[in-house]
Design a protein around this motif. Structure first.
Motif, PDB file in Angstrom:
ATOM      1  N   ASN A   7     -12.640 -53.669  40.566  1.00 57.92           N
ATOM      2  CA  ASN A   7     -12.418 -52.339  41.144  1.00 57.92           C
ATOM      3  C   ASN A   7     -12.468 -51.017  40.621  1.00 57.92           C
ATOM      4  OD1 ASN A   7     -12.064 -54.138  42.784  1.00 57.92           O
ATOM      5  ND2 ASN A   7      -9.731 -54.400  43.009  1.00 57.92           N
ATOM      6  N   ARG A   8     -12.388 -50.815  39.728  1.00 56.08           N
ATOM      7  CA  ARG A   8     -12.587 -49.095  39.059  1.00 56.08           C
ATOM      8  C   ARG A   8     -13.280 -49.065  38.481  1.00 56.08           C
ATOM      9  NH1 ARG A   8      -8.279 -47.936  34.319  1.00 56.08           N
ATOM     10  NH2 ARG A   8     -10.338 -49.106  33.153  1.00 56.08           N
ATOM     11  N   GLY A   9     -13.971 -49.845  38.420  1.00 55.95           N
ATOM     12  CA  GLY A   9     -16.168 -49.984  38.288  1.00 55.95           C
ATOM     13  C   GLY A   9     -16.575 -49.195  38.863  1.00 55.95           C
ATOM     14  N   SER A  10     -16.450 -50.168  40.136  1.00 55.40           N
ATOM     15  CA  SER A  10     -17.167 -50.277  41.436  1.00 55.40           C
ATOM     16  C   SER A  10     -16.473 -48.927  42.177  1.00 55.40           C
ATOM     17  CB  SER A  10     -16.411 -51.228  42.371  1.00 55.40           C
ATOM     18  OG  SER A  10     -17.451 -51.043  43.607  1.00 55.40           O
ATOM     19  N   PHE A  11     -15.590 -48.307  42.164  1.00 55.27           N
ATOM     20  CA  PHE A  11     -15.297 -46.846  42.871  1.00 55.27           C
ATOM     21  C   PHE A  11     -16.064 -46.332  42.058  1.00 55.27           C
ATOM     22  CE2 PHE A  11     -12.522 -42.874  42.151  1.00 55.27           C
ATOM     23  CZ  PHE A  11     -12.786 -43.304  43.256  1.00 55.27           C
ATOM     24  N   PHE A  12     -16.199 -46.322  40.679  1.00 52.14           N
ATOM     25  CA  PHE A  12     -16.890 -44.931  39.701  1.00 52.14           C
ATOM     26  C   PHE A  12     -18.447 -45.004  40.523  1.00 52.14           C
ATOM     27  CE2 PHE A  12     -13.437 -44.607  36.687  1.00 52.14           C
ATOM     28  CZ  PHE A  12     -12.753 -43.228  36.998  1.00 52.14           C
ATOM     29  N   LYS A  13     -18.677 -46.659  40.019  1.00 54.00           N
ATOM     30  CA  LYS A  13     -20.017 -46.577  40.834  1.00 54.00           C
ATOM     31  C   LYS A  13     -20.665 -45.985  42.201  1.00 54.00           C
ATOM     32  CE  LYS A  13     -23.572 -50.182  40.955  1.00 54.00           C
ATOM     33  NZ  LYS A  13     -23.724 -51.615  41.060  1.00 54.00           N
ATOM     34  N   ASN A  14     -19.660 -46.241  43.239  1.00 57.63           N
ATOM     35  CA  ASN A  14     -19.798 -46.382  44.283  1.00 57.63           C
ATOM     36  C   ASN A  14     -20.188 -44.059  44.286  1.00 57.63           C
ATOM     37  OD1 ASN A  14     -20.359 -48.633  45.467  1.00 57.63           O
ATOM     38  ND2 ASN A  14     -17.733 -48.253  46.077  1.00 57.63           N
ATOM     39  N   THR A  15     -19.238 -44.232  43.677  1.00 59.48           N
ATOM     40  CA  THR A  15     -18.868 -42.330  43.998  1.00 59.48           C
ATOM     41  C   THR A  15     -20.379 -41.456  42.927  1.00 59.48           C
ATOM     42  OG1 THR A  15     -16.514 -42.896  43.135  1.00 59.48           O
ATOM     43  CG2 THR A  15     -18.020 -40.490  42.762  1.00 59.48           C
ATOM     44  N   ILE A  17     -23.154 -43.301  42.940  1.00 60.31           N
ATOM     45  CA  ILE A  17     -24.501 -43.847  44.380  1.00 60.31           C
ATOM     46  C   ILE A  17     -24.138 -41.974  45.664  1.00 60.31           C
ATOM     47  CG2 ILE A  17     -25.027 -44.592  45.683  1.00 60.31           C
ATOM     48  CD1 ILE A  17     -24.473 -46.854  43.695  1.00 60.31           C
ATOM     49  N   GLU A  18     -22.964 -41.569  45.348  1.00 58.57           N
ATOM     50  CA  GLU A  18     -22.527 -40.832  46.666  1.00 58.57           C
ATOM     51  C   GLU A  18     -23.025 -39.104  46.439  1.00 58.57           C
ATOM     52  OE1 GLU A  18     -21.081 -39.952  50.613  1.00 58.57           O
ATOM     53  OE2 GLU A  18     -21.464 -42.351  49.468  1.00 58.57           O
ATOM     54  N   LEU A  19     -22.405 -39.219  44.985  1.00 54.06           N
ATOM     55  CA  LEU A  19     -22.503 -37.790  44.576  1.00 54.06           C
ATOM     56  C   LEU A  19     -24.295 -37.718  44.017  1.00 54.06           C
ATOM     57  CD1 LEU A  19     -20.818 -35.409  43.639  1.00 54.06           C
ATOM     58  CD2 LEU A  19     -21.548 -36.110  41.285  1.00 54.06           C
ATOM     59  N   VAL A  20     -25.260 -38.564  44.009  1.00 50.22           N
ATOM     60  CA  VAL A  20     -26.292 -38.652  43.467  1.00 50.22           C
ATOM     61  C   VAL A  20     -27.213 -38.721  45.554  1.00 50.22           C
ATOM     62  CG1 VAL A  20     -28.482 -40.007  42.906  1.00 50.22           C
ATOM     63  CG2 VAL A  20     -26.644 -39.800  40.983  1.00 50.22           C
ATOM     64  N   GLY A  21     -26.972 -39.362  45.950  1.00 49.74           N
ATOM     65  CA  GLY A  21     -27.448 -38.674  47.672  1.00 49.74           C
ATOM     66  C   GLY A  21     -27.052 -37.693  47.589  1.00 49.74           C
ATOM     67  N   GLU A  22     -26.193 -36.944  47.426  1.00 49.30           N
ATOM     68  CA  GLU A  22     -25.639 -35.714  48.273  1.00 49.30           C
ATOM     69  C   GLU A  22     -26.365 -34.617  47.692  1.00 49.30           C
ATOM     70  OE1 GLU A  22     -23.593 -33.580  50.656  1.00 49.30           O
ATOM     71  OE2 GLU A  22     -23.549 -35.259  50.160  1.00 49.30           O
ATOM     72  N   VAL A  23     -26.795 -34.773  46.262  1.00 46.70           N
ATOM     73  CA  VAL A  23     -27.598 -33.915  45.584  1.00 46.70           C
ATOM     74  C   VAL A  23     -29.010 -33.924  45.898  1.00 46.70           C
ATOM     75  CG1 VAL A  23     -29.130 -33.781  43.044  1.00 46.70           C
ATOM     76  CG2 VAL A  23     -26.606 -33.731  43.734  1.00 46.70           C
ATOM     77  N   VAL A  24     -29.396 -35.380  45.943  1.00 48.39           N
ATOM     78  CA  VAL A  24     -31.001 -35.737  46.699  1.00 48.39           C
ATOM     79  C   VAL A  24     -30.932 -34.569  47.974  1.00 48.39           C
ATOM     80  CG1 VAL A  24     -32.800 -37.486  47.952  1.00 48.39           C
ATOM     81  CG2 VAL A  24     -31.205 -37.817  45.423  1.00 48.39           C
TER      82      VAL A  24
END
Length: 43
Positions: A7-15, A17-24
């Motif tokens: 779950n912790r790895g999934s949280f970091f992965k989701n964060t 992905i969200e950050l990269v999406g925001e930058v793009v």
């Protein structure tokens, strides 16, 4: 214990992905504004 790590790895992965999406998204919105500025400065 394995479940918590996953779950912790999934949280970091989701964060990430969200950050990269925001930058793009910001880059995609910035490019048209830049083009408009360049065109308006030429005219």
């Amino acid at each position: 214990m394995k479940n918590k790590k996953r779950n912790r790895g999934s949280f970091f992965k989701n964060t990430l992905i969200e950050l990269v999406g925001e930058v793009v998204w910001n880059i995609l919105l910035f490019i048209p504004r830049l083009i408009i500025r360049i065109i308006s400065s030429i005219w």
